[in-house]
Enzyme design. Structure first.
Site, short mmCIF file in Angstrom:
data_model
loop_
_atom_site.label_atom_id
_atom_site.label_comp_id
_atom_site.label_asym_id
_atom_site.label_seq_id
_atom_site.Cartn_x
_atom_site.Cartn_y
_atom_site.Cartn_z
N GLU A 260 43.13 37.75 48.67
CA GLU A 260 44.54 37.59 48.18
C GLU A 260 45.15 36.65 49.18
O GLU A 260 45.76 36.71 50.18
CB GLU A 260 45.13 38.98 48.91
N GLU A 365 39.48 44.67 43.24
CA GLU A 365 39.97 45.62 43.93
C GLU A 365 41.04 46.59 43.30
O GLU A 365 41.86 45.69 42.69
CB GLU A 365 40.51 45.16 45.17
#
Length: 522
Positions: A260, A365
């Site tokens: 991220e 994820e």
């Protein structure tokens, strides 16, 4: 008196035999209700429900596996394929000549938290849990994501080289969490798996001394510019990680450019992050990470970019993959599921695939319970199982080749997590009772991971009319067909499947259910 004594002994023997049979022969879910819309299946050191290893029925028959809000858990059945149409209103037609992407695999993440929870159980219960995920009797996980050093699902903040100014990484060393927990568990998982596991590495943050904010958490990026010493050292940090794990016979299929990267550009971000713009990521791969990996002893490890929410696509992919210097080192684009509802899959995934078909899309994820309005563990939530199945089907129907869940196991609070960012998991551990609960979402994953082997290819499937059913069809490497159907409506739906190679398959999708159908074509 002797007769009474003999009768008592016989009764005890019958009772003991019945108990043993229950522990070794039965594979039914031991259902427990915690007050949500469905049940969990409880497992301990001697017993856990299992569908077992699945073999296909002979030509002319089909297998069905059903999980539902009402309590079915991979309930199997076999029936005859029919020559004539059943006349059901909805017909799903398999279109085998429409061929799309091939499947890489499904799995979850061996975080520090997952390892802590698995190891909090007795040896027997640990084995049961690992078998549920990785053995042929389990659900066939083949992908394991491994955080490089700490993340929010750790109990402390650390990296592998916290010595300031150590640009040669002379003090690089794996953490006790790796040596004592994650590595032994990964080795055990690999020993249970019938094929090599696809390990996937992701880093949350570089050491603080390499970063603009001098901290592992919050808004910050690498000092300097791509090609500079921080960026080069950060690339070598990845190589060292691969080398250290290789000493334990654990080799990585892929690594991502960092978890991220958008988080590290947010003010007051609460846990580990490393900010990158797509331009910085492009240049780091082209100048540093790509060449370093290519020159290392792990040149075949794949590089996946993004590793962030798919709403950043297709822009992120355009910036990075349009560059020939970066693009030649990259194999795929990694996506997370959070906030998927903000951008249609056709825009983010579909457009990206059509622009860059040579790069695969991979889900790295997902978890339930991340939303502050619906946080943490919900034991028995069927709604969350449906969220998983819906997202996986949408992703698969838009060219994604695999889907990775987040923590393999959490405790009943949804941790441990040093920042208290608690979420849900398909397996919840109760160490006090030495049991673990398989959530509905565990079975949601199973409907895909157990049946869609690596190399399975998505094929066309069309519906005769508008329907609430969601579905995706595949031809496996053995030539068999797998069709996965989700019914999120409150009504039972009767339908039939038409496969020109075999005939008509009559079926019913109960209200709030997930169904996997499989049959041979030769």
């Amino acid at each position: 008196m002797a007769f009474l004594l003999l009768s008592s002994v016989l009764l005890v023997l019958v009772f003991l035999t019945a108990e043993v049979t229950l522990c070794t022969g039965s594979t039914e879910c031991v259902a427990r209700n915690f007050g949500h819309d469905s049940v969990v299946c409880e497992c301990n050191s001697t017993y856990c429900d299992s569908v077992g290893s699945v073999s296909l029925p002979p030509l002319g028959q089909y297998s069905s596996y059903l999980s539902s809000m009402a309590g079915s858990r991979l309930k199997g059945a076999q029936a005859q394929v029919q020559v004539k149409s059943t006349g059901a209103g909805i017909r799903l037609t398999i279109v085998p000549y429409q061929k799309y992407q091939k499947i890489r695999g499904f799995g979850g993440a061996m975080t520090d938290a997952a390892a802590i929870n698995i190891l909090s159980l007795s040896a027997g219960a640990q084995d049961q849990l690992l078998r549920q995920y990785f053995s042929p009797d389990g659900i066939g996980y083949s992908v394991v994501r491994v955080p490089m050093a700490s993340c929010d699902f750790s109990t402390r903040l650390y990296t592998y080289d916290d010595t300031p100014g150590d640009y040669n990484l002379d003090n690089f060393t794996l953490a006790p969490e790796d040596i004592n927990m994650k590595i032994p568990l990964l080795q055990r998982a690999q020993a249970l798996s019938p094929r090599p596991l696809s390990l996937l590495a992701s880093a949350w943050s570089a050491p603080a001394w390499m970063k603009t904010n001098g901290a592992l958490v919050g808004k910050g990026s690498l000092k300097g510019q791509p090609g500079g010493k921080e960026y080069k050292t950060w690339a070598q940090y990845y190589i060292r990680f691969l080398e250290e794990y290789a000493k334990y016979n654990l080799t990585f299929w892929a690594l991502t450019t960092g978890n991220e990267p958008s988080a590290g550009r947010m003010t007051n971000y609460s846990f580990q992050a490393l900010g990158f713009t797509p331009e910085e990521q492009r240049d780091w791969v082209a100048l540093d990470l790509g060449p370093a990996l290519h020159a290392s002893s792990h040149p075949h490890t794949h590089i996946l970019i993004l590793d962030d929410n798919r709403l950043l696509l297709p822009h992120w992919a355009k910036v990075v993959l349009n560059d020939v210097h970066a693009g030649r080192y990259i194999h795929g684009v990694a996506v997370h599921w959070y906030m998927d509802f903000l951008v249609p899959a056709e825009i983010s995934l579909g457009v990206t695939h059509h622009l860059y078909p040579e790069y695969y899309l991979f889900g790295t994820e997902a978890c339930s319970g991340w939303n502050p309005l619906d946080r943490g563990v919900k034991l028995g939530s069927w709604d969350r199982a449906e969220q998983y199945a819906h997202d996986i089907i949408v992703d698969l129907n838009h060219y994604v080749v695999g889907w990775t869940d987040w923590n393999l196991a959490l405790d009943q609070t949804g941790g441990p997590n040093w920042v208290k960012n608690f979420v849900d998991s398909p397996v919840i551990v109760d160490a006090q009772r030495d049991v673990f609960y398989k959530q509905p979402s565990f079975y949601s994953m199973a409907h895909f991971s157990k049946f869609l082997w690596e190399g399975s290819q998505r094929v066309g499937v069309s519906a005769s009319q508008k329907t609430d059913l969601e579905y995706s069809a595949f031809i496996r490497p053995d030539g068999s067909v797998v069709l996965i159907i989700l019914n999120r409506s409150s009504s039972e739906v009767q339908f039939e499947v038409w496969d020109p190679a075999v005939g008509y398959i009559p079926s019913t999708a109960p209200a709030h259910s997930l169904l996997t159908l499989a049959w041979n074509t030769h």
